[in-house]
Design a protein around this motif. Sequence first.
Motif, PDB file in Angstrom:
ATOM      1  N   MET A 132       0.821  -1.192   0.000  1.00 16.16           N
ATOM      2  CA  MET A 132       0.000   0.000   0.000  1.00 16.16           C
ATOM      3  C   MET A 132       0.868   1.259   0.000  1.00 16.16           C
ATOM      4  O   MET A 132       0.484   2.270  -0.590  1.00 16.16           O
ATOM      5  CB  MET A 132      -0.928  -0.013   1.215  1.00 16.16           C
ATOM      6  CG  MET A 132      -1.929   1.088   1.217  1.00 16.16           C
ATOM      7  SD  MET A 132      -3.271   0.880   0.066  1.00 16.16           S
ATOM      8  CE  MET A 132      -4.648   0.825   1.134  1.00 16.16           C
ATOM      9  N   ASP A 133       2.035   1.185   0.655  1.00 16.72           N
ATOM     10  CA  ASP A 133       2.932   2.339   0.685  1.00 16.72           C
ATOM     11  C   ASP A 133       3.396   2.726  -0.711  1.00 16.72           C
ATOM     12  O   ASP A 133       3.517   3.920  -1.024  1.00 16.72           O
ATOM     13  CB  ASP A 133       4.149   2.066   1.570  1.00 16.72           C
ATOM     14  CG  ASP A 133       3.817   2.147   3.053  1.00 16.72           C
ATOM     15  OD1 ASP A 133       2.784   2.747   3.388  1.00 16.72           O
ATOM     16  OD2 ASP A 133       4.603   1.616   3.865  1.00 16.72           O
ATOM     17  N   VAL A 134       3.648   1.739  -1.548  1.00 16.31           N
ATOM     18  CA  VAL A 134       4.084   2.018  -2.921  1.00 16.31           C
ATOM     19  C   VAL A 134       2.969   2.760  -3.670  1.00 16.31           C
ATOM     20  O   VAL A 134       3.239   3.728  -4.394  1.00 16.31           O
ATOM     21  CB  VAL A 134       4.474   0.719  -3.658  1.00 16.31           C
ATOM     22  CG1 VAL A 134       4.741   0.979  -5.118  1.00 16.31           C
ATOM     23  CG2 VAL A 134       5.676   0.077  -2.985  1.00 16.31           C
ATOM     24  N   LEU A 135       1.747   2.346  -3.490  1.00 15.07           N
ATOM     25  CA  LEU A 135       0.617   2.995  -4.148  1.00 15.07           C
ATOM     26  C   LEU A 135       0.463   4.438  -3.667  1.00 15.07           C
ATOM     27  O   LEU A 135       0.263   5.358  -4.476  1.00 15.07           O
ATOM     28  CB  LEU A 135      -0.675   2.202  -3.894  1.00 15.07           C
ATOM     29  CG  LEU A 135      -1.952   2.771  -4.517  1.00 15.07           C
ATOM     30  CD1 LEU A 135      -1.822   2.858  -6.032  1.00 15.07           C
ATOM     31  CD2 LEU A 135      -3.138   1.907  -4.121  1.00 15.07           C
ATOM     32  N   ILE A 136       0.570   4.650  -2.370  1.00 12.46           N
ATOM     33  CA  ILE A 136       0.466   6.001  -1.819  1.00 12.46           C
ATOM     34  C   ILE A 136       1.569   6.887  -2.382  1.00 12.46           C
ATOM     35  O   ILE A 136       1.323   8.024  -2.798  1.00 12.46           O
ATOM     36  CB  ILE A 136       0.487   5.976  -0.270  1.00 12.46           C
ATOM     37  CG1 ILE A 136      -0.813   5.350   0.256  1.00 12.46           C
ATOM     38  CG2 ILE A 136       0.693   7.376   0.298  1.00 12.46           C
ATOM     39  CD1 ILE A 136      -0.838   5.127   1.747  1.00 12.46           C
ATOM     40  N   HIS A 137       2.788   6.363  -2.434  1.00 10.31           N
ATOM     41  CA  HIS A 137       3.903   7.154  -2.969  1.00 10.31           C
ATOM     42  C   HIS A 137       3.710   7.449  -4.455  1.00 10.31           C
ATOM     43  O   HIS A 137       4.054   8.545  -4.928  1.00 10.31           O
ATOM     44  CB  HIS A 137       5.227   6.438  -2.723  1.00 10.31           C
ATOM     45  CG  HIS A 137       5.680   6.520  -1.294  1.00 10.31           C
ATOM     46  ND1 HIS A 137       4.957   6.009  -0.256  1.00 10.31           N
ATOM     47  CD2 HIS A 137       6.782   7.070  -0.741  1.00 10.31           C
ATOM     48  CE1 HIS A 137       5.584   6.216   0.883  1.00 10.31           C
ATOM     49  NE2 HIS A 137       6.711   6.873   0.613  1.00 10.31           N
ATOM     50  N   ALA A 138       3.158   6.523  -5.196  1.00 12.48           N
ATOM     51  CA  ALA A 138       2.893   6.748  -6.623  1.00 12.48           C
ATOM     52  C   ALA A 138       1.847   7.843  -6.800  1.00 12.48           C
ATOM     53  O   ALA A 138       1.985   8.707  -7.676  1.00 12.48           O
ATOM     54  CB  ALA A 138       2.425   5.453  -7.281  1.00 12.48           C
ATOM     55  N   VAL A 139       0.817   7.834  -5.971  1.00  7.79           N
ATOM     56  CA  VAL A 139      -0.225   8.860  -6.061  1.00  7.79           C
ATOM     57  C   VAL A 139       0.332  10.221  -5.629  1.00  7.79           C
ATOM     58  O   VAL A 139      -0.013  11.252  -6.225  1.00  7.79           O
ATOM     59  CB  VAL A 139      -1.476   8.462  -5.248  1.00  7.79           C
ATOM     60  CG1 VAL A 139      -2.508   9.567  -5.240  1.00  7.79           C
ATOM     61  CG2 VAL A 139      -2.083   7.183  -5.807  1.00  7.79           C
ATOM     62  N   VAL A 140       1.211  10.240  -4.635  1.00 14.13           N
ATOM     63  CA  VAL A 140       1.874  11.496  -4.257  1.00 14.13           C
ATOM     64  C   VAL A 140       2.677  12.027  -5.441  1.00 14.13           C
ATOM     65  O   VAL A 140       2.660  13.230  -5.728  1.00 14.13           O
ATOM     66  CB  VAL A 140       2.777  11.309  -3.018  1.00 14.13           C
ATOM     67  CG1 VAL A 140       3.684  12.517  -2.813  1.00 14.13           C
ATOM     68  CG2 VAL A 140       1.942  11.074  -1.773  1.00 14.13           C
ATOM     69  N   GLY A 141       3.367  11.147  -6.144  1.00 12.14           N
ATOM     70  CA  GLY A 141       4.114  11.559  -7.335  1.00 12.14           C
ATOM     71  C   GLY A 141       3.198  12.171  -8.387  1.00 12.14           C
ATOM     72  O   GLY A 141       3.528  13.205  -8.983  1.00 12.14           O
ATOM     73  N   LEU A 142       2.048  11.568  -8.615  1.00  9.62           N
ATOM     74  CA  LEU A 142       1.084  12.120  -9.571  1.00  9.62           C
ATOM     75  C   LEU A 142       0.533  13.461  -9.094  1.00  9.62           C
ATOM     76  O   LEU A 142       0.285  14.367  -9.895  1.00  9.62           O
ATOM     77  CB  LEU A 142      -0.060  11.128  -9.809  1.00  9.62           C
ATOM     78  CG  LEU A 142       0.325   9.851 -10.555  1.00  9.62           C
ATOM     79  CD1 LEU A 142      -0.849   8.878 -10.557  1.00  9.62           C
ATOM     80  CD2 LEU A 142       0.771  10.177 -11.965  1.00  9.62           C
ATOM     81  N   HIS A 143       0.356  13.584  -7.783  1.00  8.27           N
ATOM     82  CA  HIS A 143      -0.115  14.847  -7.205  1.00  8.27           C
ATOM     83  C   HIS A 143       0.908  15.957  -7.473  1.00  8.27           C
ATOM     84  O   HIS A 143       0.542  17.067  -7.853  1.00  8.27           O
ATOM     85  CB  HIS A 143      -0.342  14.657  -5.701  1.00  8.27           C
ATOM     86  CG  HIS A 143      -1.135  15.735  -5.054  1.00  8.27           C
ATOM     87  ND1 HIS A 143      -2.460  15.955  -5.317  1.00  8.27           N
ATOM     88  CD2 HIS A 143      -0.784  16.668  -4.124  1.00  8.27           C
ATOM     89  CE1 HIS A 143      -2.899  16.966  -4.580  1.00  8.27           C
ATOM     90  NE2 HIS A 143      -1.892  17.423  -3.863  1.00  8.27           N
ATOM     91  N   ILE A 144       2.172  15.640  -7.308  1.00  9.11           N
ATOM     92  CA  ILE A 144       3.239  16.612  -7.572  1.00  9.11           C
ATOM     93  C   ILE A 144       3.294  16.968  -9.051  1.00  9.11           C
ATOM     94  O   ILE A 144       3.526  18.129  -9.413  1.00  9.11           O
ATOM     95  CB  ILE A 144       4.587  16.081  -7.052  1.00  9.11           C
ATOM     96  CG1 ILE A 144       4.548  16.025  -5.516  1.00  9.11           C
ATOM     97  CG2 ILE A 144       5.745  16.939  -7.537  1.00  9.11           C
ATOM     98  CD1 ILE A 144       5.715  15.312  -4.879  1.00  9.11           C
TER      99      ILE A 144
END
Length: 117
Positions: A1-13
């Motif tokens: 789940m951490d990988v998914l959260i970090h990927a979504v943070v990247g998309l947010h940026i």
Amino acid sequence: MDVLIHAVVGLHIIGIAALLGGFMTQMKAMGKGEARMVPAMLHGALTMLVTGVALVGLNQAEGNTLNTVKIGVKLALLVVILGLVYVKRDDEKVEAAAFGTVGALTAVNVFVAVLWT
């Protein structure tokens, strides 16, 4: 789940970069009174909205504690940004005050995200 959260943070940026980058490309035109809301600004704001909502959901699913006041402030800023960009997206020239407001609110949104702990 951490990988998914970090990927979504990247998309947010990436969404923030598109919104702010679109603003920066029009700053010279803003000085002449010829600035316009470019499509990157609309797409960036929408990306920020979708990924922000996803981040809230993913973090709640993880059981993380959320600062709902901070999220509410960021959402309110983004709704104003998105509203201005959406309404003015077809205008050939946008008044400097409205265009500058989008840039200023975007910068405030970034600083709220980074500095509010």
